[in-house]
Design a protein around this motif. Structure first.
Motif, PDB file in Angstrom:
ATOM      1  N   TYR A  43     -29.899   5.529 -38.489  1.00  0.00           N
ATOM      2  CA  TYR A  43     -28.929   5.526 -39.299  1.00  0.00           C
ATOM      3  C   TYR A  43     -27.384   5.124 -38.666  1.00  0.00           C
ATOM      4  O   TYR A  43     -26.870   4.381 -39.106  1.00  0.00           O
ATOM      5  CB  TYR A  43     -28.835   6.928 -39.982  1.00  0.00           C
ATOM      6  N   PHE A  44     -27.301   5.906 -37.585  1.00  0.00           N
ATOM      7  CA  PHE A  44     -25.865   5.589 -36.936  1.00  0.00           C
ATOM      8  C   PHE A  44     -25.968   4.146 -36.306  1.00  0.00           C
ATOM      9  O   PHE A  44     -24.782   3.491 -36.420  1.00  0.00           O
ATOM     10  CB  PHE A  44     -25.788   6.740 -35.701  1.00  0.00           C
ATOM     11  N   ILE A  45     -27.123   3.692 -35.868  1.00  0.00           N
ATOM     12  CA  ILE A  45     -27.077   2.169 -35.321  1.00  0.00           C
ATOM     13  C   ILE A  45     -26.853   1.306 -36.471  1.00  0.00           C
ATOM     14  O   ILE A  45     -26.106   0.313 -36.442  1.00  0.00           O
ATOM     15  CB  ILE A  45     -28.253   1.891 -34.652  1.00  0.00           C
ATOM     16  N   ALA A  46     -27.475   1.685 -37.650  1.00  0.00           N
ATOM     17  CA  ALA A  46     -27.441   0.559 -38.688  1.00  0.00           C
ATOM     18  C   ALA A  46     -26.047   0.656 -39.184  1.00  0.00           C
ATOM     19  O   ALA A  46     -25.385  -0.416 -39.917  1.00  0.00           O
ATOM     20  CB  ALA A  46     -28.413   1.068 -39.605  1.00  0.00           C
ATOM     21  N   ARG A  47     -25.393   1.617 -39.314  1.00  0.00           N
ATOM     22  CA  ARG A  47     -23.836   1.753 -39.894  1.00  0.00           C
ATOM     23  C   ARG A  47     -22.876   1.725 -38.734  1.00  0.00           C
ATOM     24  O   ARG A  47     -21.514   1.821 -39.161  1.00  0.00           O
ATOM     25  CB  ARG A  47     -23.760   3.394 -40.460  1.00  0.00           C
ATOM     26  N   LYS A  48     -23.194   1.208 -37.728  1.00  0.00           N
ATOM     27  CA  LYS A  48     -22.135   1.005 -36.645  1.00  0.00           C
ATOM     28  C   LYS A  48     -21.557   2.081 -36.289  1.00  0.00           C
ATOM     29  O   LYS A  48     -19.949   2.071 -36.274  1.00  0.00           O
ATOM     30  CB  LYS A  48     -21.492  -0.428 -36.957  1.00  0.00           C
ATOM     31  N   ARG A  49     -22.158   3.345 -36.124  1.00  0.00           N
ATOM     32  CA  ARG A  49     -21.089   4.406 -36.070  1.00  0.00           C
ATOM     33  C   ARG A  49     -21.183   4.720 -34.558  1.00  0.00           C
ATOM     34  O   ARG A  49     -20.660   5.874 -33.843  1.00  0.00           O
ATOM     35  CB  ARG A  49     -21.818   5.728 -36.702  1.00  0.00           C
ATOM     36  N   VAL A  50     -22.037   3.978 -33.634  1.00  0.00           N
ATOM     37  CA  VAL A  50     -22.113   4.308 -32.034  1.00  0.00           C
ATOM     38  C   VAL A  50     -21.619   2.895 -31.390  1.00  0.00           C
ATOM     39  O   VAL A  50     -21.927   1.640 -32.196  1.00  0.00           O
ATOM     40  CB  VAL A  50     -23.449   4.772 -31.756  1.00  0.00           C
ATOM     41  N   SER A  51     -21.266   2.956 -30.098  1.00  0.00           N
ATOM     42  CA  SER A  51     -20.952   1.723 -29.493  1.00  0.00           C
ATOM     43  C   SER A  51     -22.205   1.245 -29.025  1.00  0.00           C
ATOM     44  O   SER A  51     -23.407   1.812 -28.982  1.00  0.00           O
ATOM     45  CB  SER A  51     -20.223   2.138 -28.219  1.00  0.00           C
ATOM     46  N   ALA A  52     -22.194   0.026 -28.468  1.00  0.00           N
ATOM     47  CA  ALA A  52     -23.485  -0.727 -27.962  1.00  0.00           C
ATOM     48  C   ALA A  52     -24.075   0.032 -26.954  1.00  0.00           C
ATOM     49  O   ALA A  52     -25.262   0.383 -27.053  1.00  0.00           O
ATOM     50  CB  ALA A  52     -23.335  -2.063 -27.713  1.00  0.00           C
ATOM     51  N   PRO A  62      -2.831  -9.724 -27.306  1.00  0.00           N
ATOM     52  CA  PRO A  62      -3.759  -9.100 -26.914  1.00  0.00           C
ATOM     53  C   PRO A  62      -4.546  -8.201 -27.857  1.00  0.00           C
ATOM     54  O   PRO A  62      -5.627  -7.972 -27.860  1.00  0.00           O
ATOM     55  CB  PRO A  62      -3.192  -8.282 -25.662  1.00  0.00           C
ATOM     56  N   HIS A  63      -3.623  -7.694 -29.019  1.00  0.00           N
ATOM     57  CA  HIS A  63      -4.202  -6.736 -29.983  1.00  0.00           C
ATOM     58  C   HIS A  63      -5.157  -7.679 -31.004  1.00  0.00           C
ATOM     59  O   HIS A  63      -6.178  -7.142 -31.399  1.00  0.00           O
ATOM     60  CB  HIS A  63      -3.001  -6.290 -30.860  1.00  0.00           C
ATOM     61  N   THR A  64      -4.797  -8.992 -31.383  1.00  0.00           N
ATOM     62  CA  THR A  64      -5.649  -9.874 -32.200  1.00  0.00           C
ATOM     63  C   THR A  64      -6.943 -10.015 -31.196  1.00  0.00           C
ATOM     64  O   THR A  64      -7.806  -9.879 -31.817  1.00  0.00           O
ATOM     65  CB  THR A  64      -4.920 -11.025 -32.265  1.00  0.00           C
ATOM     66  N   LYS A  65      -6.918 -10.408 -29.958  1.00  0.00           N
ATOM     67  CA  LYS A  65      -8.244 -10.610 -29.379  1.00  0.00           C
ATOM     68  C   LYS A  65      -9.147  -9.393 -29.269  1.00  0.00           C
ATOM     69  O   LYS A  65     -10.195  -9.490 -29.211  1.00  0.00           O
ATOM     70  CB  LYS A  65      -7.926 -11.048 -27.893  1.00  0.00           C
ATOM     71  N   SER A  66      -8.483  -8.408 -28.953  1.00  0.00           N
ATOM     72  CA  SER A  66      -9.038  -6.999 -28.651  1.00  0.00           C
ATOM     73  C   SER A  66      -9.750  -6.220 -29.912  1.00  0.00           C
ATOM     74  O   SER A  66     -10.723  -5.346 -29.974  1.00  0.00           O
ATOM     75  CB  SER A  66      -8.401  -5.958 -28.015  1.00  0.00           C
ATOM     76  N   ALA A  67      -9.123  -6.955 -31.217  1.00  0.00           N
ATOM     77  CA  ALA A  67      -9.907  -6.161 -32.459  1.00  0.00           C
ATOM     78  C   ALA A  67     -11.380  -6.588 -32.695  1.00  0.00           C
ATOM     79  O   ALA A  67     -11.572  -7.874 -32.736  1.00  0.00           O
ATOM     80  CB  ALA A  67      -8.939  -6.712 -33.810  1.00  0.00           C
ATOM     81  N   PRO A  68     -12.074  -5.691 -32.850  1.00  0.00           N
ATOM     82  CA  PRO A  68     -13.490  -5.841 -33.073  1.00  0.00           C
ATOM     83  C   PRO A  68     -13.798  -6.428 -34.388  1.00  0.00           C
ATOM     84  O   PRO A  68     -13.246  -6.096 -35.452  1.00  0.00           O
ATOM     85  CB  PRO A  68     -14.170  -4.402 -32.806  1.00  0.00           C
ATOM     86  N   LYS A  69     -14.838  -7.322 -34.418  1.00  0.00           N
ATOM     87  CA  LYS A  69     -15.205  -8.018 -35.642  1.00  0.00           C
ATOM     88  C   LYS A  69     -15.836  -6.921 -36.376  1.00  0.00           C
ATOM     89  O   LYS A  69     -16.239  -5.921 -36.197  1.00  0.00           O
ATOM     90  CB  LYS A  69     -16.096  -9.043 -35.373  1.00  0.00           C
ATOM     91  N   ALA A  70     -16.162  -7.230 -37.749  1.00  0.00           N
ATOM     92  CA  ALA A  70     -16.537  -6.237 -38.604  1.00  0.00           C
ATOM     93  C   ALA A  70     -18.016  -6.064 -38.536  1.00  0.00           C
ATOM     94  O   ALA A  70     -18.401  -4.852 -38.633  1.00  0.00           O
ATOM     95  CB  ALA A  70     -16.341  -6.878 -40.297  1.00  0.00           C
ATOM     96  N   SER A  71     -18.927  -7.019 -38.010  1.00  0.00           N
ATOM     97  CA  SER A  71     -20.086  -6.926 -37.848  1.00  0.00           C
ATOM     98  C   SER A  71     -20.509  -6.451 -36.338  1.00  0.00           C
ATOM     99  O   SER A  71     -21.733  -6.225 -35.837  1.00  0.00           O
ATOM    100  CB  SER A  71     -20.768  -8.426 -37.953  1.00  0.00           C
ATOM    101  N   SER A  72     -19.552  -6.221 -35.439  1.00  0.00           N
ATOM    102  CA  SER A  72     -19.856  -5.724 -34.119  1.00  0.00           C
ATOM    103  C   SER A  72     -19.968  -4.187 -34.031  1.00  0.00           C
ATOM    104  O   SER A  72     -19.146  -3.401 -35.033  1.00  0.00           O
ATOM    105  CB  SER A  72     -18.856  -6.160 -33.166  1.00  0.00           C
ATOM    106  N   PHE A  73     -20.341  -3.681 -32.833  1.00  0.00           N
ATOM    107  CA  PHE A  73     -20.223  -2.154 -32.707  1.00  0.00           C
ATOM    108  C   PHE A  73     -18.780  -1.647 -32.255  1.00  0.00           C
ATOM    109  O   PHE A  73     -18.024  -2.621 -31.693  1.00  0.00           O
ATOM    110  CB  PHE A  73     -21.236  -1.563 -31.387  1.00  0.00           C
ATOM    111  N   PRO A  74     -18.552  -0.715 -32.596  1.00  0.00           N
ATOM    112  CA  PRO A  74     -17.217  -0.039 -32.139  1.00  0.00           C
ATOM    113  C   PRO A  74     -17.091   0.119 -30.770  1.00  0.00           C
ATOM    114  O   PRO A  74     -17.943   0.441 -30.211  1.00  0.00           O
ATOM    115  CB  PRO A  74     -17.052   1.268 -33.047  1.00  0.00           C
ATOM    116  N   ASP A  75     -15.741   0.286 -30.054  1.00  0.00           N
ATOM    117  CA  ASP A  75     -15.470   0.604 -29.050  1.00  0.00           C
ATOM    118  C   ASP A  75     -16.045   1.965 -28.414  1.00  0.00           C
ATOM    119  O   ASP A  75     -16.531   2.295 -27.328  1.00  0.00           O
ATOM    120  CB  ASP A  75     -14.040   0.228 -28.479  1.00  0.00           C
ATOM    121  N   THR A  76     -16.063   2.845 -29.438  1.00  0.00           N
ATOM    122  CA  THR A  76     -16.165   4.240 -29.175  1.00  0.00           C
ATOM    123  C   THR A  76     -16.985   4.740 -30.064  1.00  0.00           C
ATOM    124  O   THR A  76     -16.904   4.362 -31.433  1.00  0.00           O
ATOM    125  CB  THR A  76     -14.864   5.357 -28.989  1.00  0.00           C
TER     126      THR A  76
END
Length: 515
Positions: free
Chosen positions: A206-215, A87-101
């Motif tokens: 800026y925050f969206i481009a740097r992936k500092r916010v969730s989707a 589960p940890h491997t599947k839930s790990a977000p990709k580098a290009s995706s938005f974070p969970d929080t």
């Protein structure tokens, strides 16, 4: 001969030990069986470090298709560790995706932006109370950011103002120096609005481009940006209603449309509340996810069935407060606060005469089919009465909420301390707001009291939003906390399994040597 007789049992014993340890494959076992007894005895006498290295190497290099790790306790333990780690491997977000929080810095920026919007709302009320809102008669989103720089520019602006109904009907004797005072008020209000828009749009990108916010938070921020831009258009749409004679009633005081004023104020309130709610949401979500054990416990408590009616009550109360504030905008747009200036009476009675409440003058149809709603929104007497009724209902509802949270055993036991503090703060805010509203009536709507009363309405809305953020249970936040708790348990289980596998390995290695 003695050696030949003893070797078959020894060979069987070695094969059994190899299968139990699950460190060698069948091919390697077959090779061991084909070797001479002398070599097998020499291998048993090798140092422990050499044997451990050989066993680990044979376990990694084994590729036999018939190998089944579940045939031994250590193999079953390996499968358990693999399942826990999956589960940890599947839930790990990709580098290009938005974070969970979203980042906490986004929350602090949202709260700072909400503070700026709170300030511009109060300043906008002052602009209206000082009758400065119609001093700038053109909408120039870019060039309007620069004020007049010389006397010629001031004369040009003053010439535009002299063509407005407000100058002709009220300020026909105004000089250029007096005009500058009201001009600076309106110019500052408009410039502040532009600053709010820029300081929100640029950080959002800026925050969206740097992936500092969730989707989901990225979509919300873009929605608030659109709302701020729409608010600028509504502001000019409102001012325009007071600059043309055909938009004014015959013989009426030059003012902006009360409908457009309420729309402009309501949009500002919504933008402010959206910033405040999302800022508090990010801080709360990060706090719960970072401490999933306590977070899951708190959310389970808030999800209790006894708090469901309480949350619904808070949602309904927030709607009631917002409607009351919008009725206050109608009162301000109609100058209805100057009609009856005593409380709780309106004239000689609690209610004014019926002919004043439903005046046919405000009806626009021959059959008077619009008599009721036209008087509600255009008659100053009925508009003030509606605001009084709504304000009294709001005050009673807040006190009822406090009594419900305090004296209901189920709610009192399940409501967290932060919720109880927010309810008590709401009681203080509504009490202060009632005092400000009555004082504004008694003293004939002075500027400082009227502005404080408008600020109190927004503060009261802020209080109910803070209360809602402390008792609400968003589904996404609940899912993230549950995932964090599961990951924490998986790590603990993995550490226990790792310690157990090391103990089994040591036992498997030492057993053949000791025997």
């Amino acid at each position: 001969m003695a050696t030949a007789i003893l070797m078959p049992p020894l060979r069987a014993r070695l094969a059994l030990k190899a299968q139990e340890a699950a460190f060698t494959c069948r091919r390697c076992l077959h090779q061991q069986q084909s070797t001479s007894p002398t070599l097998r005895l020499l291998r048993q006498q090798r140092p422990l470090s050499r044997r451990l290295e050989q066993l680990q190497h044979s376990r990694l290099q084994s590729t036999a298709p018939t190998y089944q790790p579940s045939s031994s306790p250590l193999g079953a333990l390996s499968q358990t560790i693999t399942r826990n780690a999956a589960p940890h491997t599947k839930s790990a977000p990709k580098a290009s995706s938005f974070p969970d929080t979203s980042s906490k810095s986004v929350a602090y920026w949202l709260l700072a932006s909400a503070t700026s919007v709170f300030g511009i709302v109060v300043f906008g009320g002052l602009t209206r109370l000082t009758e400065s809102g119609l001093s700038i008669t053109e909408w120039r989103p870019v060039t309007g950011s620069f004020p007049p720089r010389n006397q010629e520019d001031w004369e040009s602006e003053f010439a535009l103002y002299r063509q407005s109904p407000e100058f002709k009907m009220l300020n026909s004797r105004m000089t250029v120096e007096e005009f500058k005072k009201i001009y600076w008020m309106e110019w500052t209000h408009r410039l502040w609005g532009r600053v709010v828009g820029i300081t929100f749009l640029v950080p959002t990108l800026y925050f969206i481009a740097r992936k500092r916010v969730s989707a989901p938070m990225a979509r919300r921020l873009l929605g608030i940006c659109g709302l701020i831009g729409f608010q600028g258009f509504i502001g000019w749409w409102m001012v325009k209603s007071g600059l043309k004679d055909d938009l004014l009633e015959t013989g009426s005081h030059p003012r902006v449309s009360q409908y457009r004023l309420a729309t402009h104020l309501g949009t500002a309130f919504i933008a402010y509340l959206a910033m405040l709610w999302n800022g508090l949401h990010i801080l709360r979500e990060n706090r719960l996810v970072n401490n999933p054990a306590e977070g899951a416990k708190l959310l389970d408590t808030l999800r209790h069935s006894s708090l469901r009616p309480f949350r619904r009550y808070v949602a309904a109360l927030s709607g009631l407060i917002f409607v009351t504030a919008m009725s206050g905008a109608l009162v301000a747009g109609l100058d209805a606060g100057l009609v009856y200036n005593n409380f709780p009476w309106m004239g000689q009675n609690i209610l004014p005469p019926k002919r004043e409440l439903l005046d046919p003058f405000y009806s626009h149809t021959p059959d008077n089919s619009d008599l009721v709603w036209r008087n509600m929104f255009e008659n100053p007497v009925l508009a003030q009465l509606d605001h009084r009724v709504l304000a009294t209902t709001t005050f009673t509802a807040v006190l009822s909420l406090w009594a419900y949270a305090r004296y209901n055993p189920a709610v009192r036991s399940m409501l967290p301390r932060s919720g109880r503090v927010a309810v008590l703060g709401l009681v203080h805010l509504v009490s202060l707001q009632v005092v400000l509203g009555i004082s504004t009536l008694w003293y004939l709507v002075p500027t400082h009291l009227a502005s404080a009363h408008q600020a109190g309405a927004l503060a009261l809305l802020s209080g109910v939003v803070v209360l809602g953020s402390r008792v609400w249970v968003p589904k996404r936040t609940l899912r993230l906390v549950q995932q964090a708790a599961a990951q924490l348990q998986g790590k603990s289980g993995g550490q226990v399994a790792k310690g157990g596998s090391e103990a089994v390995m040591r036992a498997k290695i030492w057993r053949p040597i000791s025997s």
